[in-house]
Design an enzyme around this catalytic site. Structure first.
Site, PDB file in Angstrom:
ATOM      1  N   HIS A   1     -10.929 -21.680 -19.481  1.00  0.00           N
ATOM      2  CA  HIS A   1     -10.698 -20.822 -20.642  1.00  0.00           C
ATOM      3  C   HIS A   1      -9.353 -20.116 -20.503  1.00  0.00           C
ATOM      4  O   HIS A   1      -8.802 -20.002 -19.424  1.00  0.00           O
ATOM      5  CB  HIS A   1     -11.792 -19.758 -20.758  1.00  0.00           C
ATOM      6  CG  HIS A   1     -13.154 -20.271 -20.465  1.00  0.00           C
ATOM      7  ND1 HIS A   1     -13.798 -21.154 -21.282  1.00  0.00           N
ATOM      8  CD2 HIS A   1     -13.990 -20.040 -19.422  1.00  0.00           C
ATOM      9  CE1 HIS A   1     -14.978 -21.442 -20.763  1.00  0.00           C
ATOM     10  NE2 HIS A   1     -15.110 -20.796 -19.634  1.00  0.00           N
TER      11      HIS A   1
ATOM     12  N   ASP B   1     -19.216 -21.734 -20.528  1.00  0.00           N
ATOM     13  CA  ASP B   1     -19.128 -21.664 -19.074  1.00  0.00           C
ATOM     14  C   ASP B   1     -20.317 -22.416 -18.478  1.00  0.00           C
ATOM     15  O   ASP B   1     -21.077 -23.069 -19.203  1.00  0.00           O
ATOM     16  CB  ASP B   1     -19.093 -20.208 -18.590  1.00  0.00           C
ATOM     17  CG  ASP B   1     -20.296 -19.403 -19.072  1.00  0.00           C
ATOM     18  OD1 ASP B   1     -21.270 -20.004 -19.572  1.00  0.00           O
ATOM     19  OD2 ASP B   1     -20.270 -18.162 -18.948  1.00  0.00           O
TER      20      ASP B   1
ATOM     21  N   ARG C   1     -15.267 -14.357 -19.721  1.00  0.00           N
ATOM     22  CA  ARG C   1     -15.530 -14.805 -18.348  1.00  0.00           C
ATOM     23  C   ARG C   1     -14.539 -15.912 -18.012  1.00  0.00           C
ATOM     24  O   ARG C   1     -14.719 -17.069 -18.405  1.00  0.00           O
ATOM     25  CB  ARG C   1     -16.973 -15.299 -18.195  1.00  0.00           C
ATOM     26  CG  ARG C   1     -17.999 -14.179 -18.350  1.00  0.00           C
ATOM     27  CD  ARG C   1     -19.418 -14.625 -18.037  1.00  0.00           C
ATOM     28  NE  ARG C   1     -20.338 -13.517 -18.206  1.00  0.00           N
ATOM     29  CZ  ARG C   1     -21.028 -13.258 -19.314  1.00  0.00           C
ATOM     30  NH1 ARG C   1     -20.873 -14.049 -20.366  1.00  0.00           N
ATOM     31  NH2 ARG C   1     -21.852 -12.230 -19.385  1.00  0.00           N
TER      32      ARG C   1
ATOM     33  N   GLU D   1     -25.968 -18.846 -28.165  1.00  0.00           N
ATOM     34  CA  GLU D   1     -26.690 -18.162 -27.088  1.00  0.00           C
ATOM     35  C   GLU D   1     -27.156 -16.782 -27.510  1.00  0.00           C
ATOM     36  O   GLU D   1     -28.267 -16.355 -27.198  1.00  0.00           O
ATOM     37  CB  GLU D   1     -25.764 -18.065 -25.869  1.00  0.00           C
ATOM     38  CG  GLU D   1     -26.395 -17.546 -24.614  1.00  0.00           C
ATOM     39  CD  GLU D   1     -25.429 -17.624 -23.440  1.00  0.00           C
ATOM     40  OE1 GLU D   1     -25.549 -16.785 -22.540  1.00  0.00           O
ATOM     41  OE2 GLU D   1     -24.557 -18.515 -23.432  1.00  0.00           O
TER      42      GLU D   1
ATOM     43  N   TYR E   1     -12.965 -15.344 -24.973  1.00  0.00           N
ATOM     44  CA  TYR E   1     -14.107 -15.361 -24.060  1.00  0.00           C
ATOM     45  C   TYR E   1     -13.796 -14.573 -22.799  1.00  0.00           C
ATOM     46  O   TYR E   1     -12.718 -14.712 -22.210  1.00  0.00           O
ATOM     47  CB  TYR E   1     -14.472 -16.797 -23.706  1.00  0.00           C
ATOM     48  CG  TYR E   1     -15.779 -16.906 -22.967  1.00  0.00           C
ATOM     49  CD1 TYR E   1     -16.951 -16.395 -23.520  1.00  0.00           C
ATOM     50  CD2 TYR E   1     -15.845 -17.503 -21.719  1.00  0.00           C
ATOM     51  CE1 TYR E   1     -18.145 -16.478 -22.845  1.00  0.00           C
ATOM     52  CE2 TYR E   1     -17.043 -17.596 -21.041  1.00  0.00           C
ATOM     53  CZ  TYR E   1     -18.195 -17.083 -21.610  1.00  0.00           C
ATOM     54  OH  TYR E   1     -19.382 -17.159 -20.935  1.00  0.00           O
TER      55      TYR E   1
ATOM     56  N   ASP F   1     -22.336 -20.127 -24.689  1.00  0.00           N
ATOM     57  CA  ASP F   1     -21.050 -19.727 -24.115  1.00  0.00           C
ATOM     58  C   ASP F   1     -20.375 -20.880 -23.372  1.00  0.00           C
ATOM     59  O   ASP F   1     -21.036 -21.717 -22.740  1.00  0.00           O
ATOM     60  CB  ASP F   1     -21.242 -18.550 -23.152  1.00  0.00           C
ATOM     61  CG  ASP F   1     -21.546 -17.258 -23.895  1.00  0.00           C
ATOM     62  OD1 ASP F   1     -21.412 -17.234 -25.130  1.00  0.00           O
ATOM     63  OD2 ASP F   1     -21.932 -16.272 -23.235  1.00  0.00           O
TER      64      ASP F   1
ATOM     65  N   GLU G   1     -23.170 -21.371 -17.154  1.00  0.00           N
ATOM     66  CA  GLU G   1     -24.471 -20.909 -17.635  1.00  0.00           C
ATOM     67  C   GLU G   1     -24.709 -21.388 -19.066  1.00  0.00           C
ATOM     68  O   GLU G   1     -25.815 -21.806 -19.413  1.00  0.00           O
ATOM     69  CB  GLU G   1     -24.552 -19.377 -17.570  1.00  0.00           C
ATOM     70  CG  GLU G   1     -24.536 -18.805 -16.166  1.00  0.00           C
ATOM     71  CD  GLU G   1     -25.710 -19.272 -15.325  1.00  0.00           C
ATOM     72  OE1 GLU G   1     -26.848 -19.328 -15.835  1.00  0.00           O
ATOM     73  OE2 GLU G   1     -25.486 -19.597 -14.147  1.00  0.00           O
TER      74      GLU G   1
END
Length: 728
Positions: free
Chosen positions: A346, A84, A302, A9, A300, A82, A86
């Site tokens: 995560h 997640d 988030r 990303e 990570y 990433d 998104e």
């Protein structure tokens, strides 16, 4: 020779991955999303299953072309945005753009960017997660449906350029409701009574608080009661009734989740939620610890989970034993339970290696990176250390019928607190030290101190407490908190004053009409339930179309009703609770190009307008303006009636008293003086324009600003901002 392609990303990750993957792979970056819903239309086909219409984001054409070229000779593509929702959406959209017969796509999840983690993830690729992608797509669809259909209502009813959001509007509502709770709060008086005491021959002196009378809880409500008690105490003997001692174990807090990291960073580092996430992203994506040695320093960033990998916990134990000694190292790692609503995709936020100590990596980090990394590192290592042991003493003291309590605390063993204390822990350190006391010990009275207090209103939200409130209410997700806080400020719905959020007048107006028209949609509990529904879609417990249809049925009904019934703040306005000082009719709050203002409901017969403020109770107060006087009678050149001074949004001006039949107006000089013909104020300076015989006069713009221009306008358009002088 064909090479597999890895797509991440962020461009920052490319260098880190190339170091550990070597020449066996090509690595490229999407630089965020490459496709999205169109900017100039809603992009959702409601009639056909809420089908989204995606297009390449303006400016991303070169990125897409570069990805296609890189993939042209690759039959295998590893999608590694990433880990997640998104990131999953970016992976899906990238696969769609690069789709080709025979080409195979793998999903790779990098939870930390270290050599071992990268190679492990590449050796264990998974399939794209349809359910996670659906959850992201539903969120995007819901936000688009609300934003692109409610915002135009605000443009028509309030002011162009405004926006509404499914989550941001609820955040503004929380701030507005808290402000109104503060307005409505009525403080109540109460008194505390403190005894300053000492045990004869055994320092130090200490304090005790009055708690009871005749063994019943005592509340002192006013100064008269307090004075009577103080007078009674002056003649009474004090002695120790009983002493209670107990050892309290204080356990360390879990490693950071996203929201807890933001809260602690705001409190301890004075770093905003947005800045915290930017710095955390840098620490996650990789820092060069030497030439050509980029290493991801944290996992990570988030996450809503407190889970940690067993090997990371074991590494921490070994470090603790070697660094702090065996007394600080538990026998087994400490693991923390998650709450029910946690997705647990995560780990918690932790250093990728505890041996990358803050001191070791400091030379390679910026000041902000240093501060945040130290916070993350200390919190994680402390979470694996032995508890602190506190010896707490509670002393009950009697003076006649009155009971006092004194408390003291000493640290028997500091445990994890030698490394890390939260903002709350730091404010709750050692209480006053007490002398050695036993039951029946007589005490010497040094002084009796009465003190007046008043109950306090609920506090305004800071960035930290608003993040905490959003998290506790289930509004938004870890990845959205920083964006929510940033958006509501950018839209001028709230201000951050001395660290605390306050609604602007525009925020109050927008909140009131949206909540009135969309009570259900912008309800806190309803928004939280929608987050639960998104989680259920991600875990395959709910169908996307069911969630969207259920929401849209309720939303469309409210939208249709609001289109006809929502109050126009441009036209009618909202009641201000005031009467017009000119005609006595009610005054409403309206919104113009320069923001909210007061206007008489008797318009056009009465043209009263005014800026306004609010007092400490939130009541609207019109700003009083002293109008300039005009000594001579000035007649309207259109109808012959007298001109009068009026106050407008941009200051005083001259208006015909024959209004509304005659709507003639004129500019008014700063001091209200005019020449006999009612012309603008003269300056005595000839117009410098070649061939012009005019004179420069003082005028006022529509925005109320003074400027100077030729009196032969429009034949001569010469104008300047600075006052002219009669010389070259």
């Amino acid at each position: 020779m064909e090479k597999p392609l890895v797509i991440v990303e962020s461009p920052t990750k490319v260098k880190t991955l190339k170091k550990y993957l070597g020449n066996a792979f090509n690595v490229e970056a999407t630089v965020g999303h490459i496709v999205d819903l169109p900017q100039k239309e809603i992009g959702i086909d409601v009639e056909h299953g809420f089908e989204p219409k995606y297009e390449v984001i303006p400016g991303k054409g070169k990125v897409v072309a570069k990805l296609r070229k890189a993939a042209s000779e690759s039959s295998e593509v590893y999608l590694a945005p990433d880990p997640d929702r998104e990131g999953e959406a970016i992976a899906w959209h990238t696969a769609k753009v690069l789709e080709k017969k025979g080409r195979v796509f793998h999903r790779v999840l990098f939870h930390e960017l270290t050599e071992s983690a990268i190679k492990k993830a590449m050796s264990e690729p998974t399939a794209l997660d349809r359910h996670k992608f659906d959850a992201q797509q539903i969120r995007r669809t819901l936000d688009r449906l609300v934003g692109y259909q409610v915002s135009p209502l605000l443009w028509r009813k309030v002011k162009s350029g405004l926006s509404a959001g499914r989550v941001q509007t609820v955040a503004v509502r929380l701030i507005c409701e808290r402000e109104r709770a503060i307005y409505a709060f009525i403080p109540e008086e109460y008194w505390s009574i403190t005894a300053h005491l000492e045990k004869p021959g055994a320092p130090p002196a200490f304090t005790a608080q009055l708690r009871t009378r005749d063994k019943k809880k005592l509340a002192v409500k006013n100064g008269e009661e307090a004075a009577a008690i103080v007078a009674a105490l002056e003649s009474l003997d004090f002695f120790v009734e009983k002493v209670e001692k107990k050892r309290v174990k204080k356990n360390p807090l879990p490693p950071f989740t996203t929201s807890k990291m933001q809260q602690e960073s705001i409190k301890k580092l004075r770093m905003s939620a947005k800045k915290t996430m930017m710095v955390a992203q840098e620490l996650y994506e990789g820092i060069e610890l030497g030439p050509g040695e980029p290493v991801g320093l944290i996992t990570y960033m988030r996450t809503d989970s407190t889970r940690i990998a067993p090997e990371a916990a074991q590494e921490a134990l070994e470090f603790i034993g070697a660094t702090f000694g065996k007394d600080y190292r538990p026998e087994k790692p400490r693991f923390f339970k998650n709450t029910k609503k946690v997705q647990d995709a995560h780990e918690a936020i932790r250093p990728t290696s505890v041996y990358n100590t803050p001191e070791k990596v400091a030379p390679f980090l910026s000041p902000d990176q240093q501060k945040l990394y130290r916070l993350v590192w200390q919190r994680f290592v402390a979470s694996q250390m032995e508890p602190a042991l506190l010896d707490k003493t509670t002393v009950s003291i009697q003076a006649g019928p009155y009971g006092f309590v004194a408390t003291g605390q000493i640290v028997a063993f500091p445990g994890f607190t030698i490394l890390y204390e939260s903002a709350e822990d730091a404010a709750d350190k050692d209480e006053s030290k007490l002398p050695p006391l036993t039951a029946k010990d007589p005490l010497k009275r040094l002084a009796i101190e009465p003190r007046q207090h008043f109950t306090q209103p609920p506090p305004r939200f800071s960035e930290a407490t608003l993040v905490k409130e959003l998290e506790e209410q289930g509004i938004g997700r870890p990845s959205t908190y920083a964006a929510i806080l940033s958006t509501i400020r950018d839209k001028n719905y709230v201000e951050l004053i001395k660290g605390y959020f306050r609604p602007t007048e525009l925020g109050f107006v927008v909140n009131d009409i949206l909540v009135q028209s969309f009570t259900h949609i912008f309800d806190v509990s309803f928004t939280a339930r929608m987050e639960d529904d998104l989680d259920r879609v991600e875990t395959a417990q709910a169908e996307p179309i069911e969630v969207l249809s259920s929401f849209y049925g309720s939303f469309k009904g409210a939208l249709d009703a609001a289109s006809g019934t929502m109050v126009s703040v441009k036209g009618v306005g909202l009641p201000a609770g005031l009467s017009c000082p000119a005609c006595g009719k009610p005054v409403n709050i309206k919104v113009g190009k320069n923001g909210p203002f007061l206007a008489c409901t008797g318009y056009p017969e009465c043209r009263f307008t005014s800026n306004y403020t609010r007092d400490e109770k939130g009541l609207v107060k019109a700003e009083t303006v002293e109008l300039p006087t005009v000594e001579e009678t000035i007649l309207c050149e259109k109808c012959g009636k007298e001109m009068a001074v009026r106050q407008g949004k941009f200051g005083p001006f001259l208006a015909c008293t024959g209004y509304p039949k005659c709507k003639n107006t004129r500019n008014l000089g700063e001091n209200g003086d005019k020449d006999k013909n009612g012309a603008a104020r003269a300056t005595g300076v000839k117009c410098p324009q070649d061939g012009c015989s005019g004179e420069i006069v003082e005028k006022r713009s529509r925005q109320g600003k003074i400027f100077f221009s030729c009196n032969r306008y429009p034949d001569c358009t010469y104008a300047i901002w600075d006052r002219p002088v009669p010389r070259p």
